[in-house]
Structure formats: structure tokens, C-alpha cells
Motif scaffolding. Structure first.
Motif, short mmCIF file in Angstrom:
data_model
loop_
_atom_site.label_atom_id
_atom_site.label_comp_id
_atom_site.label_asym_id
_atom_site.label_seq_id
_atom_site.Cartn_x
_atom_site.Cartn_y
_atom_site.Cartn_z
N LYS A 105 0.84 -1.19 0.00
CA LYS A 105 0.00 0.00 0.00
C LYS A 105 0.88 1.25 0.00
CE LYS A 105 -4.13 1.92 2.20
NZ LYS A 105 -5.11 1.75 3.28
N ALA A 106 0.52 2.23 -0.83
CA ALA A 106 1.34 3.43 -0.98
C ALA A 106 1.39 4.23 0.32
CB ALA A 106 0.78 4.30 -2.10
N THR A 107 2.59 4.71 0.67
CA THR A 107 2.78 5.52 1.86
C THR A 107 3.55 6.78 1.51
OG1 THR A 107 4.87 4.44 2.43
CG2 THR A 107 2.85 3.47 3.32
N MET A 108 3.39 7.81 2.35
CA MET A 108 4.13 9.06 2.19
C MET A 108 4.60 9.52 3.56
SD MET A 108 1.67 11.11 -0.48
CE MET A 108 0.16 10.62 0.38
N GLU A 109 5.86 9.93 3.65
CA GLU A 109 6.43 10.44 4.89
C GLU A 109 7.18 11.74 4.59
OE1 GLU A 109 7.94 7.18 7.68
OE2 GLU A 109 8.01 6.19 5.74
N PHE A 110 7.10 12.71 5.52
CA PHE A 110 7.67 14.03 5.31
C PHE A 110 8.38 14.50 6.57
CE2 PHE A 110 3.71 13.53 2.98
CZ PHE A 110 4.04 13.93 1.68
#
Length: 335
Positions: A105-110
């Protein structure tokens, strides 16, 4: 600062990033006229975006790629350490990861320096497109996103970048398509920049710090001066293979490979090397086809074994040793 615009689905990311490089001089921002930068790195099949001071970004990329632990927490730890050690007043550093969890599943971290590098939540892809912008002018860029878009092509990103282009954003873009088991990138896509952008050569107006080489073999180098263009590095004199073909004569370099640190200058016209190298085992002073001159009030040469060779300001010379002194020559003149 740079800009990354993303359209993330449940199991894939579409990313666009610009190639402009900027720097500050006397309180103004200039577009670096010397070249461009690829600001997204694909590491372990996931996409990492780096934005901010170019030297800090390069150090962060190389240091992170050398790690066995390539978690986002480790990236944040390295970024905080580098920023605290090397950031100048006004510098910024931001980074993001567009990846996947263990189920694909696509994830995004910043994270970034303005957040103090404190832990931030992870964002997950959904069945609907999640549009995100990160970096310079990200809110302004977000206002130009067509939220009704359902099919992503480069034409989706181009108007966004053209609307916010300035000294730090623009020149051209790349679009990336990242999936759990594959990734791809378009060719470089030019965009229209404003005509009044301030441009200058970073190499001419300030020291230029960069990395030479690729991946774990990359070494930090600071380049000083424009050079005279008379000689270039070749296979016989380059301090790293990546420098072959680069300008050499009348330029200075600070070079930090593993196990040593060198200050190097290559003479005008001829390119003869003059250098001081601090090695793990010793210190080497070298002048190719040139003299080495030491001037001072007095000199003391003292070995760890206790031997002493001393030249004092009044002209006295003192030699002291616990061992023997050997003279070996064809002639001795004592005046």
C-alpha cells in the motif's frame, strides 16, 4: 528549495520534480546557471525527494545511501545531525519518501528543518487520488492542482510548475511512476520560466561544494575558483575518475576521500599540483616541479621518540637525539 508534486493512488505514486538549482548571495536568490540537479533518488525501489541547501541535500543523500538501516527514522536522524553541524544561517533542509508498506500500500512520509526534525505521521494512499505538494511554494502550487483529474500524465504537472516558477523552481521537470515492484521516469521535460529570473554561476560567485562519484563511492569535494581553462584532468592526474575532463589549472580543491583530507591547487596554465594531504598514517606536502619554501621566526622538528632539530631566530641550530647521527656524502664543507 525545490518542489515535488505528487498524485498518489492506493498502490502507486506519480511524482513530478523540477531541476532548477538556486543559491543565496548578498540576500538575493539566484538560479544556478551552471547546471541542474536530479532531486529524486530511487533507493530500494522507493522514491526520496530532497529539497533545500544543495550541499546539505547532497551530504544527506550520500550518507543515507551508505547506511544498512535505511528507515525514514534513520534518514531523519542523519538529516538532523548534518543540519546541526553544517547549516549556515537561513539554510533549510526538507525531504520526503514515497514508498510502500509490507502489503504494497502506498505511503508518504515528510520531515524538514522547520519542523525541528520531530517525528511526523505517515500518510497512506487510498482508492481516491491524494494530491500532495512538498517543498518551496507548496501551498501556492497546491492551489493550481486540478482536483478533478483522474488520469495522470506529464501535462497534469507542467501548468503547476509554470505557475510557480522562479529562481528556485523550474527549468524543466521529470515525472516518475513508482509502483511496489517497478518504477520508471520520463525524459527531461522543459517548461516555460519567467524571463526576469536572476541567474548567475555558482562556481564564479562562491565556493561550490558537491560530491564526486556515485553511491557509496562518492566523496565530498569543495571547488574554488573558475580556473583558466588551459588544462583539464586526465587519467594520469585526476584525484578521482569522475573528474576526468573537468577543468583543472588555476583551481583549488578540498577533497575528503576515505582515510585522508587534501587541500590541492593546480598551477595556472600548466596544472602542476601543489598539495597538502592529511593521511591516516602521515602528512604529505607535494609541489610538482616547484620549490617548497618554509618561512618563520624559528622551526622545531620534534619526533615522538624525542629527537630534536631546532633552528632558532638568532641563527642557532640545535640537534638532539637519543640515537646516533649519520652523515653520508662525498664531500663535507664546514665554513
Amino acid at each position: 528549495m525545490s518542489l515535488c508534486v505528487a498524485a498518489s493512488f492506493e498502490r502507486e505514486h506519480y511524482l513530478a520534480v523540477d531541476t532548477a538549482v538556486s543559491f543565496h548571495k548578498n540576500g538575493l536568490v539566484y538560479r544556478n546557471a551552471d547546471g541542474f540537479s536530479e532531486k529524486i533518488k530511487i533507493i530500494d525501489g522507493e522514491a526520496y525527494f530532497f529539497s533545500g541547501d544543495i550541499e546539505l541535500c547532497l551530504m544527506l543523500q550520500v550518507t543515507f545511501m551508505e547506511q544498512k538501516d535505511r528507515s525514514f527514522a534513520k534518514l531523519t536522524e542523519i538529516a538532523k545531525d548534518l543540519f546541526n553541524k553544517y547549516a549556515d544561517p537561513g539554510d533549510k533542509l526538507a525531504f520526503s519518501k514515497y514508498g510502500f508498506d509490507e502489503n504494497g500500500k502506498a505511503t508518504m512520509e515528510f520531515n524538514n528543518s522547520e519542523l525541528g526534525f520531530k517525528p511526523q505521521p505517515m500518510y497512506y494512499g487510498s482508492s481516491n487520488i491524494q494530491f500532495t505538494t512538498y517543498g518551496s511554494k507548496m501551498r501556492q502550487a497546491g492551489s493550481h492542482i486540478d482536483l478533478k483529474t483522474t488520469y495522470i500524465t506529464p501535462d497534469f504537472f507542467i501548468p503547476i510548475y509554470e505557475a510557480v516558477a522562479d529562481e528556485g523552481i523550474g527549468r524543466s521537470i521529470y515525472m516518475y511512476h513508482i509502483k511496489f515492484d517497478e518504477h520508471g521516469r520520463t525524459e527531461e521535460i522543459p517548461i516555460d520560466d519567467p524571463v526576469d529570473i536572476r541567474k548567475a554561476s555558482m562556481k564564479k560567485v562562491r565556493n561550490h561544494s558537491t560530491f564526486i562519484g556515485e553511491g557509496e563511492d562518492a566523496i565530498p569535494v569543495t571547488i574554488m575558483g573558475e580556473g583558466d581553462g588551459m588544462r583539464k584532468f586526465d587519467s594520469s592526474n585526476a584525484f578521482d575518475p569522475a573528474m576526468i575532463g573537468e577543468p583543472m589549472s588555476s583551481k583549488g580543491f578540498l577533497v575528503k576521500p576515505k582515510g585522508s583530507y587534501s587541500m590541492m591547487y593546480f598551477s595556472s596554465n600548466t596544472g602542476f599540483e601543489r598539495s597538502v594531504t592529511l593521511n591516516d598514517q602521515d602528512i604529505t606536502v607535494f609541489a610538482d616541479r616547484g620549490a617548497i619554501t618554509l618561512k618563520g621566526k624559528s622551526f622545531n622538528f620534534i619526533t615522538q621518540g624525542g629527537s630534536l632539530f631546532q633552528m632558532e631566530e638568532n641563527g642557532d641550530v640545535n640537534i638532539k637525539t637519543k640515537g646516533k647521527i649519520t652523515f653520508n656524502g662525498t664531500r663535507y664543507d664546514f665554513m
